[in-house]
Design an enzyme around this catalytic site. Structure first.
Site, PDB file in Angstrom:
ATOM      1  N   LYS A  11       0.825  -1.217   0.000  1.00 16.17           N
ATOM      2  CA  LYS A  11       0.000   0.000   0.000  1.00 16.17           C
ATOM      3  C   LYS A  11       0.860   1.269   0.000  1.00 16.17           C
ATOM      4  O   LYS A  11       2.079   1.222   0.261  1.00 16.17           O
ATOM      5  CB  LYS A  11      -0.928  -0.035   1.223  1.00 16.17           C
ATOM      6  N   TYR A  51     -12.536  -2.036  -3.673  1.00 15.66           N
ATOM      7  CA  TYR A  51     -13.039  -2.079  -2.293  1.00 15.66           C
ATOM      8  C   TYR A  51     -14.568  -1.946  -2.241  1.00 15.66           C
ATOM      9  O   TYR A  51     -15.120  -1.547  -1.212  1.00 15.66           O
ATOM     10  CB  TYR A  51     -12.375  -0.987  -1.461  1.00 15.66           C
ATOM     11  N   PHE A  59     -15.452   4.169   6.811  1.00 17.82           N
ATOM     12  CA  PHE A  59     -14.094   4.530   6.414  1.00 17.82           C
ATOM     13  C   PHE A  59     -13.874   4.448   4.892  1.00 17.82           C
ATOM     14  O   PHE A  59     -12.758   4.646   4.429  1.00 17.82           O
ATOM     15  CB  PHE A  59     -13.065   3.645   7.135  1.00 17.82           C
ATOM     16  N   ARG A  87      -2.283 -14.266   4.675  1.00 14.49           N
ATOM     17  CA  ARG A  87      -2.992 -13.614   5.799  1.00 14.49           C
ATOM     18  C   ARG A  87      -2.180 -13.773   7.086  1.00 14.49           C
ATOM     19  O   ARG A  87      -2.124 -12.860   7.916  1.00 14.49           O
ATOM     20  CB  ARG A  87      -4.401 -14.214   5.979  1.00 14.49           C
ATOM     21  N   ARG A 104       2.391  -6.314   9.298  1.00 13.21           N
ATOM     22  CA  ARG A 104       1.701  -5.157   9.872  1.00 13.21           C
ATOM     23  C   ARG A 104       2.282  -4.779  11.231  1.00 13.21           C
ATOM     24  O   ARG A 104       2.365  -3.594  11.563  1.00 13.21           O
ATOM     25  CB  ARG A 104       0.197  -5.426   9.927  1.00 13.21           C
ATOM     26  N   ASN A 114      -2.068   0.329   6.652  1.00 15.45           N
ATOM     27  CA  ASN A 114      -1.534  -0.901   7.252  1.00 15.45           C
ATOM     28  C   ASN A 114      -0.690  -1.732   6.284  1.00 15.45           C
ATOM     29  O   ASN A 114      -0.584  -2.948   6.413  1.00 15.45           O
ATOM     30  CB  ASN A 114      -2.662  -1.710   7.887  1.00 15.45           C
ATOM     31  N   HIS A 117      -2.361  -5.387   1.549  1.00 13.15           N
ATOM     32  CA  HIS A 117      -3.654  -6.042   1.340  1.00 13.15           C
ATOM     33  C   HIS A 117      -3.387  -7.496   1.001  1.00 13.15           C
ATOM     34  O   HIS A 117      -2.398  -7.808   0.321  1.00 13.15           O
ATOM     35  CB  HIS A 117      -4.416  -5.403   0.169  1.00 13.15           C
ATOM     36  N   GLU A 128      -9.748 -10.754  -7.573  1.00 17.70           N
ATOM     37  CA  GLU A 128      -8.816  -9.635  -7.410  1.00 17.70           C
ATOM     38  C   GLU A 128      -7.639  -9.736  -8.389  1.00 17.70           C
ATOM     39  O   GLU A 128      -7.179  -8.714  -8.922  1.00 17.70           O
ATOM     40  CB  GLU A 128      -8.338  -9.590  -5.957  1.00 17.70           C
TER      41      GLU A 128
HETATM   42  P1  IDP Z   1      -8.041  -6.609   5.781  1.00 17.02           P
HETATM   43  O1  IDP Z   1      -7.204  -5.688   4.894  1.00 17.02           O
HETATM   44  O2  IDP Z   1      -7.266  -7.082   6.991  1.00 17.02           O
HETATM   45  O3  IDP Z   1      -8.668  -7.750   5.006  1.00 17.02           O
HETATM   46  P2  IDP Z   1     -10.684  -5.334   5.793  1.00 17.02           P
HETATM   47  O4  IDP Z   1     -11.670  -5.419   6.913  1.00 17.02           O
HETATM   48  O5  IDP Z   1     -10.973  -6.100   4.543  1.00 17.02           O
HETATM   49  O6  IDP Z   1      -9.238  -5.717   6.383  1.00 17.02           O
HETATM   50  O7  IDP Z   1     -10.527  -3.788   5.441  1.00 17.02           O
HETATM   51  C1  IDP Z   1      -9.922  -3.370   4.232  1.00 17.02           C
HETATM   52  C2  IDP Z   1      -9.001  -2.203   4.555  1.00 17.02           C
HETATM   53  O8  IDP Z   1      -9.778  -1.102   4.991  1.00 17.02           O
HETATM   54  C3  IDP Z   1      -8.002  -2.421   5.690  1.00 17.02           C
HETATM   55  O9  IDP Z   1      -6.839  -3.136   5.296  1.00 17.02           O
HETATM   56  C4  IDP Z   1      -7.683  -1.002   6.094  1.00 17.02           C
HETATM   57  O10 IDP Z   1      -6.771  -0.382   5.186  1.00 17.02           O
HETATM   58  C5  IDP Z   1      -9.058  -0.347   5.961  1.00 17.02           C
HETATM   59  N1  IDP Z   1      -9.819  -0.385   7.217  1.00 17.02           N
HETATM   60  C6  IDP Z   1     -10.411  -1.468   7.792  1.00 17.02           C
HETATM   61  N2  IDP Z   1     -11.024  -1.146   8.942  1.00 17.02           N
HETATM   62  C7  IDP Z   1     -10.798   0.182   9.111  1.00 17.02           C
HETATM   63  C8  IDP Z   1     -11.187   1.123  10.137  1.00 17.02           C
HETATM   64  O11 IDP Z   1     -11.871   0.800  11.117  1.00 17.02           O
HETATM   65  N3  IDP Z   1     -10.771   2.425   9.951  1.00 17.02           N
HETATM   66  C9  IDP Z   1     -10.017   2.821   8.866  1.00 17.02           C
HETATM   67  N4  IDP Z   1      -9.662   1.966   7.895  1.00 17.02           N
HETATM   68  C10 IDP Z   1     -10.034   0.667   8.014  1.00 17.02           C
HETATM   69 MG    MG Z   2     -10.098  -7.649   3.505  1.00 18.82          MG
END
Ligand code: IDP
Ligand code: MG
Length: 140
Positions: A11, A51, A59, A87, A104, A114, A117, A128
């Site tokens: 990212k 997304y 968010f 993961r 992370r 973070n 992805h 994807e």
């Molecule tokens: P993941 O990347 O661990 O699969 P997801 O729930 O699919 O997590 O969320 C996609 C992305 O959205 C996250 O990697 C992060 O960049 C962002 N994100 C997820 N939850 C939050 C939040 O509560 N606040 C801000 N950004 C978030």
């Molecule tokens: Mg995800």
């Protein structure tokens, strides 16, 4: 177990800090092979489409702005049980909850920024990968 594929993004927070190699090293050390890779600047349309499942989340707009704020590196990774393997090395979404030894934990700046992805299922991995790569760009 047979090798499978997953989809990864390094990212903008990571590319900005020149961590493409450091992140890729952790992926490789976790037993994943980079079988396709390209550095791109995502358009807003691409980020919104990618997304799309998060469209109703509070968010979403910030996430799209973040993902288009700088270059990203999109990758196809191959390995045994690639989705879960990736993961596991990524760690929890929120770096405050990410385990030692994960990408992370090592590099993420925040729950949003973070660093990586990774697909969450084989089905989503296929979707994807198809979103960003043509089959001839993937060389195993
Ligand atoms: P993941 O990347 O661990 O699969 P997801 O729930 O699919 O997590 O969320 C996609 C992305 O959205 C996250 O990697 C992060 O960049 C962002 N994100 C997820 N939850 C939050 C939040 O509560 N606040 C801000 N950004 C978030
Ligand atoms: Mg995800």
């Amino acid at each position: 177990m047979a090798a499978t594929r997953t989809f990864s993004i390094i990212k903008p927070d990571a590319t900005r800090r020149n961590l493409t190699g450091a992140v890729t090293k952790m992926l490789e050390e976790a037993g994943l092979r980079v079988v396709a890779s390209k550095r791109i600047r995502m358009t807003r349309e691409q980020a919104e489409g990618f997304y799309g499942v998060h469209r109703e989340r509070p968010f979403f707009n910030d996430l799209v702005a973040f993902m288009t704020s700088g270059p990203v590196v999109v990758q196809v990774l191959e390995g045994d049980n690639a989705v879960q393997r990736n993961r596991d090395v990524m760690g929890a979404t929120n770096p405050a909850q990410a385990a030692e030894g994960t990408i992370r934990k090592a590099y993420a700046e925040s729950i949003e920024a973070n660093s990586v992805h990774g697909s969450d299922s084989d089905e989503n991995a296929r979707i994807e990968i198809d979103f960003f790569f043509r089959e001839e760009e993937i060389v195993g």
